[in-house]
Motif scaffolding. Sequence first.
Motif, short mmCIF file in Angstrom:
data_model
loop_
_atom_site.label_atom_id
_atom_site.label_comp_id
_atom_site.label_asym_id
_atom_site.label_seq_id
_atom_site.Cartn_x
_atom_site.Cartn_y
_atom_site.Cartn_z
N ARG A 1 1.82 8.48 5.74
CA ARG A 1 3.04 7.76 5.01
C ARG A 1 4.06 7.79 5.72
N ARG B 1 -4.45 5.93 7.36
CA ARG B 1 -4.78 6.05 5.63
C ARG B 1 -4.09 7.43 5.90
N HIS C 1 2.88 -0.99 4.19
CA HIS C 1 2.09 -2.90 4.39
C HIS C 1 1.75 -3.27 3.00
N VAL D 1 -1.43 -1.77 11.04
CA VAL D 1 -1.08 -0.56 10.51
C VAL D 1 -1.67 0.83 11.16
N ARG E 1 -0.33 -4.82 2.16
CA ARG E 1 -1.45 -4.62 1.46
C ARG E 1 -1.89 -3.81 0.56
N TRP E 2 -1.29 -2.93 1.12
CA TRP E 2 -1.55 -1.60 -0.19
C TRP E 2 0.18 -1.01 -0.78
N SER F 1 2.84 3.10 8.37
CA SER F 1 1.44 3.19 8.05
C SER F 1 1.54 2.50 6.47
N ARG F 2 0.45 2.73 6.20
CA ARG F 2 -0.32 1.70 5.01
C ARG F 2 0.60 1.39 4.36
N ASN F 3 1.38 2.63 3.62
CA ASN F 3 1.80 2.94 2.10
C ASN F 3 3.25 1.47 2.63
#
Length: 177
Positions: free
Chosen positions: A138, A135, A101, A132, A103-104, A97-99
């Motif tokens: 999480r 969005r 990674h 990924v 990059r985020w 999940s992006r949280n």
Amino acid sequence: MIRYKILAAVFSVIVAVAEEFSLLKLEPASSNIESEEKWLAIPEPPRATPIPLPTLKVSASVYHPEPHQTDSTPFITADGSRINRRDPGKHRWLAVSRNLHARWGGDLEFGDSLWVSGISDDLDGLYIVRDVMNRRFRNQVDILVGRKDKVMGFWKNVGIAKFEQPTQRSAAVAVTN
């Protein structure tokens, strides 16, 4: 299999040559002391104590490389890696999940190795971060599998730990000590 046979043959030749040269050693006639064979003691390398890795608890699911589960390019991951169309599960790749990674704002990056535990004997193990997730997700990982694998499920409290491989320098230091 043939490598083992070649290795055994080379080892046998080395042992035979070593025995031959040890028989050719001449000892002085005045020596009455019985000769003792002395073996070279090879010290055992120090055992590496396992370093407890920080484990993060996440949810886990599986995904297939299909347009309705990914984007319009299902066989290309977010980092540009190409997925094998015939056997996607052989890669042992996952999406985070992006949280999670970097990059985020997370700690994981593309190419990081993660140790996943708490799913099943077949799915637990080492995976590489290649993708990924959308969005809306999480604290979750998505394991890449193929339709032939017939694996479906959603698991909670799955442990992931970043798997750090030892560097060449630290490995050399461990051997010399």
